[in-house]
Write an enzyme that holds these catalytic residues in place. Structure first.
Site, PDB file in Angstrom:
ATOM      1  CD  GLU A  80     -34.269  27.101 -22.739  1.00 58.35           C
ATOM      2  OE1 GLU A  80     -34.666  28.229 -23.104  1.00 58.35           O
ATOM      3  OE2 GLU A  80     -33.097  26.875 -22.362  1.00 58.35           O
ATOM      4  CB  CYS A 142     -31.901  21.800 -26.758  1.00 60.07           C
ATOM      5  SG  CYS A 142     -30.594  20.753 -26.103  1.00 60.07           S
ATOM      6  CG  HIS A 166     -30.910  24.040 -22.079  1.00 62.56           C
ATOM      7  ND1 HIS A 166     -31.590  24.806 -22.995  1.00 62.56           N
ATOM      8  CD2 HIS A 166     -30.139  23.174 -22.806  1.00 62.56           C
ATOM      9  CE1 HIS A 166     -31.235  24.435 -24.225  1.00 62.56           C
ATOM     10  NE2 HIS A 166     -30.357  23.443 -24.131  1.00 62.56           N
TER      11      HIS A 166
END
Ligand code: PCA
Length: 200
Positions: A80, A142, A166
Site C-alpha cells: 500500500e 488495515c 495486502h
C-alpha cells in the site's frame, strides 16, 4: 541483526481463515536477510487493533514494521502507498460499524508508507510473484493500523520504517469461499519472505 515486527489479523467478516495469520505465524522467529522476524496477530476491532499494534511496537522495538492484511478478491500482492485518516465500511468483529469517522481528529489527511514499496514490487515480479502498488488501503482495519503505526512513529520521533501489504486469499480460504481468486499458502509465505529480504 535488525528486528522486523510482522503483523497479521485474525479472521473477520465472511472469511473463516485469515491467511495473514497463517503467514505471520509461519515466519515468526525466522531470520530473513538482515532481519529477525517477530510476529504478532492483531484483532479486527476498531477500538483495539491500533492500540495493540502500538503496544507491540513498544514491546518489540522493531527497526521495521510490516503489517499484512487479507484483501479477498485481489489477485496480486499489493504493497500500500498511503493510509488515510478515515474509518468506514463493514462492522468489525465486535459489531462496531463506523461511517466517515477520522482515525485521529487532529491528524493529517494521510501518511505515505515508508517501506520501499517499488523495490518490493520489483523483487516480487522478478521472482515471478504478481505484484503491484496499491493506491488505497481502504477505510477498514488495515488502513487504520497502517495510519496508526505511521502516526506513532511521527509522534515518537523514531526512525522506524512502516507500512502495509495486502495479500490475496489462500487456497484454503477459497475452498470455503469459492468465488475468491487464490494463491497457495506456500507462495504467499515465500512472497512475504521475498519482500523482507529486500530491506537493507
Ligand atoms: N483485512 C482487512 C482487515 C483485516 C484483514 O486481514 C482490511 O483489509 O482492512
Amino acid at each position: 541483526m535488525k528486528t522486523l515486527l510482522l503483523t497479521g489479523f485474525v479472521p473477520f467478516l465472511d472469511n473463516p481463515i485469515n491467511p495473514t495469520e497463517v503467514i505471520v505465524k509461519a515466519l515468526d522467529g525466522q531470520t530473513l536477510g538482515h532481519y529477525q522476524v517477530v510476529s504478532r496477530v492483531l484483532p479486527v476491532d476498531f477500538s483495539e487493533s491500533a492500540v495493540k499494534l502500538e503496544q507491540y511496537m513498544d514491546e518489540v522495538e522493531p527497526d521495521v514494521v510490516i503489517s499484512l492484511g487479507l484483501a479477498a478478491g485481489r489477485t496480486k500482492i499489493t504493497p500500500e502507498r498511503i493510509a488515510i485518516n478515515c474509518r468506514d465500511g463493514a462492522a468489525d468483529n465486535q459489531g462496531v460499524k463506523l461511517q466517515d469517522a477520522p482515525i485521529a481528529e487532529d491528524g493529517p489527511a494521510g501518511y505515505f508508507s515508508t517501506l520501499p514499496i517499488r523495490a518490493f514490487v520489483d523483487a516480487l515480479n522478478e521472482a515471478n510473484y504478481p505484484a503491484t502498488i496499491s493506491n488505497t488501503a481502504g477505510t477498514y482495519l488495515c488502513n487504520n493500523v497502517m495510519y496508526a503505526a505511521l502516526r506513532k512513529i511521527e509522534r515518537d520521533g523514531t526512525k522506524i520504517r512502516a507500512g502495509f501489504v495486502h495479500i490475496p486469499a489462500s487456497h484454503e480460504l477459497a475452498v470455503q469461499n469459492p468465488k475468491l481468486p487464490s494463491w497457495s499458502s506456500r507462495d504467499l509465505e515465500e512472497a512475504i519472505a521475498t519482500i523482507i529480504k529486500v530491506l537493507d
